[in-house]
Design an enzyme around this catalytic site. Structure first.
Site, mmCIF file in Angstrom:
data_model
loop_
_atom_site.group_PDB
_atom_site.id
_atom_site.type_symbol
_atom_site.label_atom_id
_atom_site.label_comp_id
_atom_site.label_asym_id
_atom_site.label_seq_id
_atom_site.Cartn_x
_atom_site.Cartn_y
_atom_site.Cartn_z
ATOM 1 N N ASN A 32 70.717 55.442 74.894
ATOM 2 C CA ASN A 32 71.568 56.527 75.393
ATOM 3 C C ASN A 32 70.814 57.851 75.231
ATOM 4 O O ASN A 32 70.429 58.218 74.113
ATOM 5 C CB ASN A 32 72.878 56.523 74.593
ATOM 6 C CG ASN A 32 73.831 57.606 75.057
ATOM 7 O OD1 ASN A 32 73.425 58.739 75.283
ATOM 8 N ND2 ASN A 32 75.094 57.280 75.178
ATOM 9 N N ASP B 18 71.900 60.969 76.153
ATOM 10 C CA ASP B 18 72.763 62.160 76.237
ATOM 11 C C ASP B 18 72.216 63.345 75.444
ATOM 12 O O ASP B 18 72.284 64.496 75.882
ATOM 13 C CB ASP B 18 74.150 61.863 75.653
ATOM 14 C CG ASP B 18 74.961 60.901 76.495
ATOM 15 O OD1 ASP B 18 74.554 60.595 77.625
ATOM 16 O OD2 ASP B 18 76.005 60.445 75.989
ATOM 17 N N HIS B 19 71.715 63.037 74.243
ATOM 18 C CA HIS B 19 71.409 64.158 73.343
ATOM 19 C C HIS B 19 70.059 64.816 73.623
ATOM 20 O O HIS B 19 69.760 65.871 73.055
ATOM 21 C CB HIS B 19 71.609 63.740 71.888
ATOM 22 C CG HIS B 19 73.056 63.413 71.656
ATOM 23 N ND1 HIS B 19 74.064 64.343 71.872
ATOM 24 C CD2 HIS B 19 73.681 62.255 71.343
ATOM 25 C CE1 HIS B 19 75.232 63.776 71.649
ATOM 26 N NE2 HIS B 19 75.038 62.513 71.338
ATOM 27 N N ARG C 169 69.616 75.709 75.015
ATOM 28 C CA ARG C 169 68.849 76.854 75.445
ATOM 29 C C ARG C 169 69.092 77.230 76.905
ATOM 30 O O ARG C 169 68.473 78.159 77.414
ATOM 31 C CB ARG C 169 67.355 76.584 75.247
ATOM 32 C CG ARG C 169 66.867 76.898 73.863
ATOM 33 C CD ARG C 169 67.025 78.383 73.596
ATOM 34 N NE ARG C 169 66.600 78.738 72.253
ATOM 35 C CZ ARG C 169 65.376 79.114 71.941
ATOM 36 N NH1 ARG C 169 64.429 79.146 72.835
ATOM 37 N NH2 ARG C 169 65.097 79.451 70.714
ATOM 38 N N HIS D 103 76.292 59.479 79.557
ATOM 39 C CA HIS D 103 77.733 59.745 79.626
ATOM 40 C C HIS D 103 77.954 61.069 80.345
ATOM 41 O O HIS D 103 77.577 62.122 79.825
ATOM 42 C CB HIS D 103 78.271 59.803 78.182
ATOM 43 C CG HIS D 103 79.750 59.987 78.067
ATOM 44 N ND1 HIS D 103 80.385 60.019 76.845
ATOM 45 C CD2 HIS D 103 80.726 60.156 79.000
ATOM 46 C CE1 HIS D 103 81.687 60.194 77.035
ATOM 47 N NE2 HIS D 103 81.909 60.296 78.325
ATOM 48 N N ARG E 47 80.354 63.554 80.888
ATOM 49 C CA ARG E 47 81.663 63.970 80.370
ATOM 50 C C ARG E 47 82.313 64.951 81.323
ATOM 51 O O ARG E 47 81.630 65.679 82.058
ATOM 52 C CB ARG E 47 81.507 64.628 78.995
ATOM 53 C CG ARG E 47 81.046 63.682 77.905
ATOM 54 C CD ARG E 47 81.088 64.368 76.551
ATOM 55 N NE ARG E 47 82.443 64.423 76.045
ATOM 56 C CZ ARG E 47 82.921 63.637 75.085
ATOM 57 N NH1 ARG E 47 82.158 62.739 74.516
ATOM 58 N NH2 ARG E 47 84.161 63.748 74.681
ATOM 59 N N ARG F 187 79.119 68.619 78.873
ATOM 60 C CA ARG F 187 78.495 69.292 77.712
ATOM 61 C C ARG F 187 77.041 68.863 77.503
ATOM 62 O O ARG F 187 76.270 69.576 76.901
ATOM 63 C CB ARG F 187 79.309 69.062 76.442
ATOM 64 C CG ARG F 187 79.258 67.656 75.938
ATOM 65 C CD ARG F 187 79.941 67.524 74.604
ATOM 66 N NE ARG F 187 81.399 67.646 74.720
ATOM 67 C CZ ARG F 187 82.245 67.135 73.827
ATOM 68 N NH1 ARG F 187 81.783 66.520 72.769
ATOM 69 N NH2 ARG F 187 83.543 67.266 73.970
ATOM 70 N N HIS F 188 76.699 67.659 77.954
ATOM 71 C CA HIS F 188 75.267 67.270 77.857
ATOM 72 C C HIS F 188 74.750 66.832 79.235
ATOM 73 O O HIS F 188 74.139 67.626 79.939
ATOM 74 C CB HIS F 188 74.985 66.276 76.724
ATOM 75 C CG HIS F 188 76.019 65.227 76.451
ATOM 76 N ND1 HIS F 188 76.455 64.361 77.426
ATOM 77 C CD2 HIS F 188 76.694 64.893 75.323
ATOM 78 C CE1 HIS F 188 77.337 63.541 76.892
ATOM 79 N NE2 HIS F 188 77.530 63.843 75.626
ATOM 80 N N GLU G 89 78.361 55.986 81.760
ATOM 81 C CA GLU G 89 79.544 56.050 80.907
ATOM 82 C C GLU G 89 80.429 57.184 81.381
ATOM 83 O O GLU G 89 79.940 58.296 81.637
ATOM 84 C CB GLU G 89 79.060 56.403 79.500
ATOM 85 C CG GLU G 89 79.466 55.460 78.427
ATOM 86 C CD GLU G 89 79.094 56.043 77.093
ATOM 87 O OE1 GLU G 89 77.966 55.751 76.667
ATOM 88 O OE2 GLU G 89 79.879 56.791 76.506
ATOM 89 N N THR H 169 82.408 63.304 69.615
ATOM 90 C CA THR H 169 81.844 62.126 70.267
ATOM 91 C C THR H 169 83.009 61.199 70.586
ATOM 92 O O THR H 169 84.159 61.522 70.270
ATOM 93 C CB THR H 169 80.786 61.454 69.355
ATOM 94 O OG1 THR H 169 80.238 60.327 70.043
ATOM 95 C CG2 THR H 169 81.385 61.000 68.030
ATOM 96 N N THR H 170 82.725 60.056 71.212
ATOM 97 C CA THR H 170 83.801 59.143 71.593
ATOM 98 C C THR H 170 84.379 58.519 70.327
ATOM 99 O O THR H 170 83.760 57.654 69.716
ATOM 100 C CB THR H 170 83.247 58.057 72.537
ATOM 101 O OG1 THR H 170 82.461 58.707 73.531
ATOM 102 C CG2 THR H 170 84.365 57.292 73.201
ATOM 103 N N GLU I 166 82.515 46.518 75.474
ATOM 104 C CA GLU I 166 81.608 47.057 74.463
ATOM 105 C C GLU I 166 82.442 47.366 73.235
ATOM 106 O O GLU I 166 83.378 48.172 73.297
ATOM 107 C CB GLU I 166 80.898 48.315 74.977
ATOM 108 C CG GLU I 166 79.952 48.884 73.921
ATOM 109 C CD GLU I 166 78.971 49.905 74.459
ATOM 110 O OE1 GLU I 166 78.580 49.803 75.632
ATOM 111 O OE2 GLU I 166 78.594 50.809 73.689
ATOM 112 N N HIS J 184 77.701 52.468 68.956
ATOM 113 C CA HIS J 184 78.186 53.725 68.380
ATOM 114 C C HIS J 184 77.797 53.813 66.920
ATOM 115 O O HIS J 184 78.164 52.957 66.126
ATOM 116 C CB HIS J 184 79.702 53.922 68.532
ATOM 117 C CG HIS J 184 80.039 55.395 68.654
ATOM 118 N ND1 HIS J 184 80.094 56.223 67.568
ATOM 119 C CD2 HIS J 184 80.261 56.170 69.732
ATOM 120 C CE1 HIS J 184 80.365 57.443 67.985
ATOM 121 N NE2 HIS J 184 80.461 57.456 69.298
ATOM 122 N N GLY J 185 77.027 54.841 66.608
ATOM 123 C CA GLY J 185 76.669 55.127 65.221
ATOM 124 C C GLY J 185 75.633 54.191 64.633
ATOM 125 O O GLY J 185 75.429 54.187 63.412
ATOM 126 N N GLY K 225 72.111 55.735 70.770
ATOM 127 C CA GLY K 225 71.654 57.028 71.257
ATOM 128 C C GLY K 225 71.301 58.027 70.178
ATOM 129 O O GLY K 225 70.133 58.281 69.894
#
Ligand code: PXP
Length: 246
Positions: A9, A11-12, A20, A45, A47, A51-52, A72, A102-103, A153, A196-197, A218
């Site tokens: 993932n 996203d980040h 920036r 994802h 959203r 946001r990302h 996603e 986060t989700t 999932e 997740h996580g 991710g």
């Protein structure tokens, strides 16, 4: 045991870029590095608040990567229209709340069954494999099977939190519930993913669940890439997943 796929993932990467308001770092470049490092798919994802990942990122990923794209999103009309235009390999439906970081929980498939059944028909007809991001409870798994999802999932966020807090007995109980959920889902003909996580420290017991065919990871990998570089960070995760299934 069947080799487990690793979906990365990205996203980040977009989170850092957006901090920036610039064009660096580029999520597509990260996706291509992930592909070169052996990722089996790329997850992103889109959203509602962008946001990302942004719409243009999804288009660039779809056009630019050679491995499956897992899109996603929340089950909204806006996202359905974007998915039908883009036709990604897979769509993972997730709950979304603006105020969450986060989700945070799984999708309530059982509580929204009729709407979701209709919602995924055009996605399926467009050739997308549709996945439900849910908790491990039987009610949600059975509802996902009834509405014709191809994949579930299972949300590993609670297990990951318990593990990080050193609450070993509770983490073990959560793992047992994830295992039971995976067995039930597979018995209903669903393909099982999890995520997740997940980190180097907590991935092994989840990777070892025989029915889990794919992990989506991710945040930890993007963080680890700061120290190791993205390719080596992914290769190490791959090594740990393979070792857990050996
Ligand atoms: N799977 C789903 C459905 C997610 O929503 C996320 C987080 O975006 C992940 C996997 C990856 O979680 P993490 O970033 O914590 O590895």
């Amino acid at each position: 045991m069947q080799k487990q796929r690793l979906g990365v993932n990205i996203d980040h990467v977009a989170t850092v870029r957006n901090a920036r308001g610039s064009v660096w770092p580029d999520p597509l470049r990260a996706a291509l590095l992930a592909e070169a490092a052996g990722a089996d798919g790329i997850t992103a994802h889109l959203r509602e608040d962008r946001r990302h990942i942004r719409d243009a990122d999804m288009e660039a990923l779809k056009a630019g990567i050679g491995i499956p794209l897992n899109f996603e999103c929340a089950a909204t009309a806006e996202m359905q229209a974007i998915v039908l235009r883009l036709r990604p390999h897979a769509v993972c439906l997730v709950p979304e709340r603006r105020e969450e970081r986060t989700t945070e929980g799984g999708l309530d498939v059982a509580g929204d069954e009729a709407r979701l059944r209709d919602y995924l028909v055009p996605l399926r007809e467009a050739g997308c494999r549709v996945s439900m991001f849910i908790g491990h409870d039987a009610r949600q798994i059975e509802a996902s099977a009834r509405i014709g999802a191809a994949v579930v999932e299972l949300h590993t966020g609670h297990y990951s939190d318990l593990h990080a807090e050193g609450r070993a007995a509770e983490a073990d109980a959560e793992l047992a519930a994830l295992r039971a959920g995976a067995t039930l889902a597979a018995s209903l003909g669903l393909e099982v993913h999890a995520g997740h996580g997940l980190t180097y420290e907590n991935v092994a017991p989840v990777a070892a669940i025989p029915e889990v065919q794919e992990l989506n990871i991710g945040h930890f990998l993007i963080g680890e890439a700061i120290y190791l570089g993205l390719g080596p960070a992914i290769e190490e995760m791959r090594r740990r997943m393979d070792a857990a299934r050996a």
